[in-house]
Design an enzyme around this catalytic site. Structure first.
Site, short mmCIF file in Angstrom:
data_model
loop_
_atom_site.label_atom_id
_atom_site.label_comp_id
_atom_site.label_asym_id
_atom_site.label_seq_id
_atom_site.Cartn_x
_atom_site.Cartn_y
_atom_site.Cartn_z
N CYS A 59 0.72 -1.17 0.01
CA CYS A 59 0.07 -0.16 0.10
C CYS A 59 0.96 1.15 -0.11
CB CYS A 59 -0.93 -0.12 1.20
SG CYS A 59 -1.67 1.52 1.55
N CYS A 62 0.22 3.20 3.37
CA CYS A 62 0.82 2.79 4.76
C CYS A 62 1.52 1.56 4.86
CB CYS A 62 -0.39 2.29 5.62
SG CYS A 62 -1.33 0.61 4.90
N CYS A 105 -7.33 -0.85 1.43
CA CYS A 105 -6.42 -1.57 2.09
C CYS A 105 -6.96 -1.67 3.57
CB CYS A 105 -5.18 -0.29 2.25
SG CYS A 105 -4.21 -0.97 3.44
N CYS A 108 -5.29 0.82 6.21
CA CYS A 108 -5.39 2.58 6.41
C CYS A 108 -6.62 2.82 5.67
CB CYS A 108 -4.35 3.11 5.63
SG CYS A 108 -3.87 3.00 3.99
N CYS A 134 -8.70 -4.91 -10.14
CA CYS A 134 -8.22 -3.99 -10.85
C CYS A 134 -7.82 -2.68 -9.94
CB CYS A 134 -9.38 -3.34 -11.62
SG CYS A 134 -9.07 -2.16 -12.90
ZN LIG Z 1 -2.73 1.09 3.54
#
Ligand SMILES: [Zn+2]
Length: 146
Positions: A59, A62, A105, A108, A134
């Site tokens: 991510c 984070c 995610c 976060c 996607c």
């Molecule tokens: Zn994240």
């Protein structure tokens, strides 16, 4: 001091809840627009669209491990595509548009993209792909495997 257990400890951190102003400072404009405002990058423009190296896609907000390069495939749709995510790192929610499935995610709440199912796509080995994640390149940060 650096040890190989650092990655495992990171996984156990509690969810990240930053105020909007801090995300704005932490992220680039493009990352902020997509991760925090759920916008979408132009197809075919993303850094990882045609990117096929061995490693982990994290991510960009984070650092949570989201996708392994082994699940990445070329969907020809203009965005990075993955057939599955790592563990419970990605959560699914009904999109605000009422029909698509949004992916975020799990740590976060950063917007990643959308999941599509039953498209009949095949991976490089000819195996049918059940799910296409996607994902916007701007939501990802690639860590190459050494
Ligand atoms: Zn994240």
């Amino acid at each position: 001091m650096s040890t190989s257990s650092n990655n495992k400890q990171e996984q156990k951190l509690p969810p990240i809840n930053l105020p909007d102003s801090e995300w704005k400072e932490k992220l680039t404009n493009e990352q902020y627009r997509i991760l925090r405002k759920k916008e979408t990058e132009f197809p075919g423009t993303g850094e990882y669209n045609k990117h096929f190296e061995t490693g982990t896609y994290k991510c960009a907000g984070c650092g949570n491990d989201l996708y392994d390069s082994t699940s990445k495939f070329d969907s020809h749709c203009g965005w990075p595509a993955f057939s599955s995510s790592l563990g419970t790192s990605v959560k699914h929610e009904k999109d605000a548009d009422g029909y698509r499935e949004e992916i975020l995610c799990a740590k976060c709440d950063g917007h990643l993209g959308h999941v599509f199912e039953g498209e009949g796509l095949r991976d490089a080995n000819g195996k049918i792909i059940q799910q296409r994640h996607c994902v916007n390149s701007a939501s990802l940060k690639f860590a190459k495997k050494n």
